[in-house]
Design an enzyme around this catalytic site. Structure first.
Site, PDB file in Angstrom:
ATOM      1  N   GLU A   1      14.253 -15.598   0.837  1.00 43.09           N
ATOM      2  CA  GLU A   1      14.471 -16.696   1.797  1.00 43.09           C
ATOM      3  C   GLU A   1      13.528 -17.854   1.499  1.00 43.09           C
ATOM      4  OE1 GLU A   1      13.710 -14.979   5.649  1.00 43.09           O
ATOM      5  OE2 GLU A   1      15.428 -13.622   5.477  1.00 43.09           O
TER       6      GLU A   1
ATOM      7  N   ASP B   1       0.830  -1.194   0.000  1.00 42.63           N
ATOM      8  CA  ASP B   1       0.000   0.000   0.000  1.00 42.63           C
ATOM      9  C   ASP B   1       0.877   1.261   0.000  1.00 42.63           C
ATOM     10  OD1 ASP B   1      -2.871   0.871   0.442  1.00 42.63           O
ATOM     11  OD2 ASP B   1      -1.934   1.913   2.123  1.00 42.63           O
TER      12      ASP B   1
HETATM   13  C1  GLC Z   1      -4.144   3.003  -0.748  1.00 41.50           C
HETATM   14  C2  GLC Z   1      -5.375   2.128  -0.692  1.00 41.50           C
HETATM   15  C3  GLC Z   1      -6.529   2.963  -0.236  1.00 41.50           C
HETATM   16  C4  GLC Z   1      -6.230   3.507   1.141  1.00 41.50           C
HETATM   17  C5  GLC Z   1      -4.912   4.269   1.159  1.00 41.50           C
HETATM   18  C6  GLC Z   1      -4.426   4.505   2.558  1.00 41.50           C
HETATM   19  O1  GLC Z   1      -4.236   3.976  -1.719  1.00 41.50           O
HETATM   20  O2  GLC Z   1      -5.580   1.529  -1.929  1.00 41.50           O
HETATM   21  O3  GLC Z   1      -7.712   2.223  -0.212  1.00 41.50           O
HETATM   22  O4  GLC Z   1      -7.257   4.360   1.536  1.00 41.50           O
HETATM   23  O5  GLC Z   1      -3.892   3.556   0.518  1.00 41.50           O
HETATM   24  O6  GLC Z   1      -4.039   3.298   3.150  1.00 41.50           O
END
Ligand code: GLC
Length: 568
Positions: free
Chosen positions: A272, A223
């Site tokens: 790993e 993310d």
């Molecule tokens: C990314 C995710 C989104 C989330 C953001 C913060 O963009 O796809 O859904 O709100 O990160 O974590």
């Protein structure tokens, strides 16, 4: 560590080396299906989807013909941001199940030859994470606070935030705590940013990666991978200054070169395992060159290319994006990724029914459909026609394709959700995902036309499902050979048979609104972006699949052809 062998066809006769290479490169041209667990299937009937719910639909996933699933966060969370506010990275939200349920799910998926990718959210934790709670209790100057980004405020008694920075979801990016200090949050208030200079933060994520890898997870989706590291040396720049700073690796907050030290360390963990674990970066960066760094073999290995998700349904735009991304992927040794929909954007069947260029996040207030245009302007039939054409084009491209739950039903965005029913912090804070925010693509799936909550699970679903969901229900579409579900199933089945080297060549069509390419084995994809039919030369082109049923290639449709008709 070696995994139990995934089900594979005819591998017994393959030499061990080839088998190892195949196992290590499965992701290169995989069709990956994104599951938003809270909205997929609800086994205990509490209105929220869960892991046993997903398990109960493993046959559906296998029949669909995907290679892997990516599970959006299922970790304990107060759901301030749909689970992207993680309170514990190494557990399952009790409302979604247990770790045993996770193990059973992964075993069931592996048994059907489906790999599993989980979401890692390293930029921020939930404010309920034990570290943040400890930081609040420990007070200023403590090592616990140093795991996050705490600063004194400005003004006579520190009553003003340290800077005028805005969060991605809108509103201020700083929040004041009881003792007067402020903490930084790129996203919602409940998502404090971690300090990636802190060794314990780095160590802990290595532990998390090993935790899930040891449980058999095949890969990770990272993310906002471009946000982790920061240079917060005083004096901090103003928002206006920040915006003028180049994103060339030196920006204080975004896409810094030093973030790749983190991923180099992660790569050593991935290696790993046998086969090595894979990763794909969600990195919204300024240029293909910057994106390539995330996709390098010494880093995460693959990075999302969102260019088609941001493009209009337009032949020239598609062709440019495809050419550029294939060239870029070839340069890194990675393979590219194609995406039309995910949990953050308006579903593409709706986007393509809007006037051109309207599918992008724009500030238009709440009477507009999410990131789009006025609801009355949506041509849903056209949107679906184009969505089917675009998906069929995508599935013919070299590289991997990420599909979002419900798009295989041609599902449309749901606009009719009241403010009280909405959950997305972007809706309430009015930030970058403007219009109606992202709830409209997160409405629980319709499985059966005639059951309560369309067969999602119990009597209710955590976001309201409109009556028209019945038309898109899985049981309705499964019974219809011309449905979007049938098209996806057939496309994914054929794609496995036709898949070939990661290359294509463009074929000139003599029409600016028609694109055509051929893969090394003769597999051709022809998309008519216009409205005038495009004639096919029947003697050369055996159509193996089409997004619309017709003799020629109708407007807004795609066909696949092979020189020799497949006998299967
Ligand atoms: C990314 C995710 C989104 C989330 C953001 C913060 O963009 O796809 O859904 O709100 O990160 O974590």
């Amino acid at each position: 560590m070696t995994d139990a062998l995934l089900v594979d066809t005819d591998t017994d006769t393959e030499p061990a080396d080839a088998r190892r290479t195949a196992a290590a490169t499965w992701w290169r041209q995989a069709a990956v299906y994104q599951i938003y667990p809270r909205s997929f299937a609800d086994a205990d009937g509490d209105g929220l989807g869960d892991l046993p719910g997903i398990r109960s639909r493993v046959d559906y996933l296998a029949d669909l013909g995907i290679d892997a699933v990516w599970l959006s966060p299922f970790y304990p969370s107060a759901l301030a941001d749909g689970g992207y506010d993680v309170a514990d990275y190494r557990d399952v939200d009790p409302r979604l199940g247990t770790l045993e349920d996770f193990d059973e799910l992964i075993a069931a998926l592996h048994e059907r030859g489906i790999r599993v990718i989980v979401d890692i959210v390293p930029n921020h934790t939930s404010d309920l994470h034990e570290w943040f709670q400890e930081a609040l209790a420990a007070g200023r100057g403590s090592s616990a606070r140093d795991r996050y980004v705490f600063r004194e405020g400005k003004g006579a008694s520190g009553e003003e935030p340290p800077t005028d920075w805005e969060s991605v979801f809108g509103g201020p990016a700083w929040e004041r705590v009881e003792d007067g200090q402020w903490y930084f949050h790129n996203f919602a208030t409940e998502q404090p940013d971690l300090n990636w200079d802190h060794p314990e933060v780095r160590e802990d994520f290595l532990k998390t990666l090993r935790f899930w890898s040891d449980r058999g997870v095949d890969g990770f989706r990272i993310d906002v991978a471009h946000m982790l590291t920061k240079d917060l040396t005083e004096p901090l720049p103003s928002r206006a200054e920040l915006e003028l700073m180049p994103q060339d690796g030196t920006h204080p907050l975004l896409d810094r070169d030093d973030v790749h030290e983190v991923y180099a360390e992660w790569r050593r963990v991935f290696e790993e395992y046998d086969p090595p674990r894979t990763a794909v970066a969600e990195a919204w960066v300024g240029s293909p060159e910057r994106r390539a760094k995330y996709a390098s073999a010494e880093g995460l290995g693959q990075a999302f290319n969102f260019d088609l998700l941001e493009a209009d349904f337009d032949a020239a735009e598609f062709r440019t994006v495809i050419t550029d991304n294939l060239a870029q992927a070839a340069g890194t040794g990675s393979s590219t990724t194609w995406v039309l929909s995910n949990h953050d954007v308006t579903r593409h069947a709706t986007r393509y029914g809007l006037p051109p260029l309207a599918g992008r996040p724009v500030k238009q207030g709440t009477e507009w459909v999410a990131a789009g245009g006025p609801e009355g302007d949506i041509d849903r039939d056209r949107g679906l026609r184009r969505a089917r054409a675009a998906t069929l084009l995508l599935l013919g491209l070299p590289g991997s394709t990420y599909l979002y739950q419900g798009e295989e039903l041609g599902l449309q965005e749901v606009a009719a959700i009241t403010a009280e029913q909405r959950q997305d912090p972007a809706f309430f804070r009015g930030g970058e995902y403007d219009g109606l925010g992202r709830d409209g693509c997160r409405v629980p799936l319709p499985w059966s036309a005639d059951r309560p909550a369309f067969g999602f699970g119990g009597a209710v679903a955590h976001l309201p499902q409109p009556a028209w969901f019945a038309e898109y229900a899985v049981d309705v579409e499964a019974a219809d050979p011309n449905s979007t579900l049938s098209l996806y199933r057939e496309a994914l089945r054929l794609r496995r048979l036709l898949q070939t080297e990661e290359r294509l060549e463009w074929i000139e069509t003599g029409r600016p609104d028609v694109v055509r390419f051929v893969r090394p084995n003769g597999w051709q994809v022809l998309t008519n972006f216009g409205t005038e039919p495009f004639p096919l030369e029947a003697e050369h082109d055996a159509v193996v699949l089409g997004s619309l049923q017709a003799g020629a290639v109708p407007g807004e449709s795609t066909v696949w052809t092979m020189p020799d008709v497949l006998s299967e």
